[in-house]
Design an enzyme around this catalytic site. Structure first.
Site, PDB file in Angstrom:
ATOM      1  N   TRP A 127       0.864  -1.175   0.000  1.00 18.82           N
ATOM      2  CA  TRP A 127       0.000   0.000   0.000  1.00 18.82           C
ATOM      3  C   TRP A 127       0.911   1.238   0.000  1.00 18.82           C
ATOM      4  O   TRP A 127       1.791   1.356   0.868  1.00 18.82           O
ATOM      5  CB  TRP A 127      -0.873  -0.034   1.259  1.00 18.82           C
ATOM      6  CG  TRP A 127      -1.877   1.045   1.360  1.00 18.82           C
ATOM      7  CD1 TRP A 127      -2.744   1.462   0.384  1.00 18.82           C
ATOM      8  CD2 TRP A 127      -2.155   1.853   2.517  1.00 18.82           C
ATOM      9  NE1 TRP A 127      -3.546   2.470   0.865  1.00 18.82           N
ATOM     10  CE2 TRP A 127      -3.201   2.732   2.167  1.00 18.82           C
ATOM     11  CE3 TRP A 127      -1.627   1.912   3.806  1.00 18.82           C
ATOM     12  CZ2 TRP A 127      -3.723   3.659   3.060  1.00 18.82           C
ATOM     13  CZ3 TRP A 127      -2.151   2.826   4.688  1.00 18.82           C
ATOM     14  CH2 TRP A 127      -3.187   3.694   4.313  1.00 18.82           C
ATOM     15  N   ASP A 208      -0.266  -5.361   9.323  1.00 17.05           N
ATOM     16  CA  ASP A 208      -1.317  -4.411   8.970  1.00 17.05           C
ATOM     17  C   ASP A 208      -2.525  -5.246   8.567  1.00 17.05           C
ATOM     18  O   ASP A 208      -2.478  -5.974   7.577  1.00 17.05           O
ATOM     19  CB  ASP A 208      -0.854  -3.537   7.790  1.00 17.05           C
ATOM     20  CG  ASP A 208      -1.925  -2.533   7.371  1.00 17.05           C
ATOM     21  OD1 ASP A 208      -3.014  -2.503   7.986  1.00 17.05           O
ATOM     22  OD2 ASP A 208      -1.666  -1.767   6.415  1.00 17.05           O
ATOM     23  N   ALA A 210      -6.323  -4.729   7.661  1.00 17.66           N
ATOM     24  CA  ALA A 210      -7.357  -3.725   7.373  1.00 17.66           C
ATOM     25  C   ALA A 210      -8.596  -4.341   6.742  1.00 17.66           C
ATOM     26  O   ALA A 210      -9.559  -3.637   6.476  1.00 17.66           O
ATOM     27  CB  ALA A 210      -6.782  -2.653   6.441  1.00 17.66           C
ATOM     28  N   LYS A 243     -13.100  -0.809   6.934  1.00 18.23           N
ATOM     29  CA  LYS A 243     -13.746  -1.630   5.912  1.00 18.23           C
ATOM     30  C   LYS A 243     -14.726  -2.617   6.540  1.00 18.23           C
ATOM     31  O   LYS A 243     -15.869  -2.693   6.123  1.00 18.23           O
ATOM     32  CB  LYS A 243     -12.705  -2.406   5.096  1.00 18.23           C
ATOM     33  CG  LYS A 243     -11.382  -1.699   4.906  1.00 18.23           C
ATOM     34  CD  LYS A 243     -11.384  -0.680   3.800  1.00 18.23           C
ATOM     35  CE  LYS A 243     -10.181   0.221   3.951  1.00 18.23           C
ATOM     36  NZ  LYS A 243      -9.702   0.852   2.778  1.00 18.23           N
TER      37      LYS A 243
END
Ligand code: LMR
Length: 394
Positions: A127, A208, A210, A243
């Site tokens: 990302w 991470d 998400a 999300k």
């Protein structure tokens, strides 16, 4: 001072959002920014979120400051969602952060504050914000191979070979599930091999996560995170509720730091609170409280899980349909990787010219590296995308 500022290149994903908004074509298709959309193209407020917000309005009597590390009940509900009991007793420190991005930033701040000559290993690709935040903070970075452009699967041999160079105390930033931008994910046995390597090298995983619940399910998507938590002496996790709770603009996330033992946890926990105070003081509370209410209230939790399952299955269905349209139109199985990928994204392997052609001629927007957001599709647009992919010669 203000005239000496250096202009920064625009964030590619956010810039694309704006170009899409400015495009007057009515049949344009947005597969850019990672935001879930239903078949009508709407990013809905989830049912359980609406219900929790209603209850909150009715029952909340004050908006005075909470705790510097965020609401303790939210922190423990998130710890349970992410880790279950994988890290054992008493080692886990948690602090609320403004979204997953805020948690990444706080994790890197923590590393800098610990004042070790530490390198952060980044997945190639990753990302883009991982890279810009680390570079903004002046954190030394190295990359490890992750994606095989030919097979569109994980280049696991390349990843392991590169991470063999990780030094004791280096941070290795990993995507917990639903890799952004590729959609290619580690299999269970690859997580095992990775855990062995990190333990042997003395490197510290920084996960991470998400998109928990967007890939194979809430528990399945936490497999790698929990495996590492059960094995590694130290670990960081940045988690986002943007999300899976659809709380994008509420900036709801946590930074988790797993200490080697219960004795060292209080100092870690105090440091997380200290770092919050230095950067933004108290973390945002509204989204956090909604998440905590959902996770700790059985009827809200089961409704949230049911809706999340529908979202996940909807994306899997779109993947199947897109791959089958492409199979038919290309007379080949070369796009079947789309069904193996998980989460919102797939990197489809178009050149920058083809990506531009798709945008200009077909009104189809995707990130420049050919990342598509599968959730931006619906049953009408799947065949349109498939035909356009063939037309531009991918
Ligand atoms: C994305 O990758 O599109 C999302 O995580 C949104 C963002 O902030 O970039």
């Amino acid at each position: 001072m203000l005239t000496d500022l250096t202009p920064q290149p625009p964030d590619k994903i956010l810039q694309l959002m704006q170009i899409f908004r400015d495009d007057p074509r009515t049949d344009k298709i947005d597969l850019g920014v990672g935001v879930y959309k239903n078949a009508e193209g709407v990013t809905p407020v989830m049912r359980a979120v609406k219900a929790a917000e209603r209850r909150l309005v009715e029952t909340q009597e004050t908006k005075t400051y909470t705790n510097l590390r965020g609401d303790p009940a939210y922190c423990s509900a998130m710890r349970e969602l992410l880790l279950k009991d994988s890290a054992g007793d008493g080692r886990v420190a948690v602090a609320a952060a403004p979204g997953g991005t805020g948690a990444i930033r706080q994790g890197l701040e923590l590393m800098r504050y610990a004042d070790r000559a530490t390198t952060v290993w980044m997945s190639s690709p990753t990302w883009p914000n991982h890279l810009t935040i680390a570079s903004y903070l002046g954190v030394p970075m190295r990359e490890y191979r992750y994606f095989d452009a030919a097979t569109r699967d994980v280049d696991f041999d390349g990843m392991i070979e590169d991470l063999e160079d990780a030094k004791n105390g280096d941070l290795v930033l990993l995507h917990g599930c639903c890799h952004n931008p590729t959609g290619a994910n580690l299999a269970a046995e690859q997580w095992e091999t990775l855990a062995d390597l990190l333990a042997r090298r003395g490197a510290i995983p920084f996960i991470d996560i998400a998109y928990q619940g967007f890939g194979d399910g809430l528990d399945e998507d936490a497999f790698g995170t929990r495996l590492l938590a059960s094995r590694m002496p130290e670990m960081l996790i940045a988690a986002s509720c943007s999300k899976n709770f659809g709380l994008y603009r509420e900036r709801t996330g946590v930074l988790v730091a797993i200490a080697p033992d219960a004795g060292s946890r209080p100092l870690v926990q105090d440091t997380l609170a200290y770092l919050n105070r230095q950067n933004f003081s108290f973390p945002p509370d509204h989204g956090a409280r909604v998440v905590q209410m959902i996770l700790d209230t059985p009827d809200l939790r089961s409704d949230w899980q049911a809706e999340l399952e529908d979202v996940r299955n909807g994306m899997l269905g779109l993947r199947e349909r897109l791959a089958s349209e492409l199979r038919m139109r290309s007379n080949s199985e070369r796009f079947d990787f789309i069904t193996r990928h998980r989460g919102m994204f797939s990197r489809i392997g178009a050149t920058p010219e083809q990506v531009l052609d798709l945008r200009e001629r077909h009104g189809i927007y995707m990130v420049g590296d050919s990342r598509i957001n599968v959730a931006g599709l619906n049953s009408d647009t799947v065949p349109v995308l498939a035909q356009a992919i063939i037309d531009v010669g991918i």
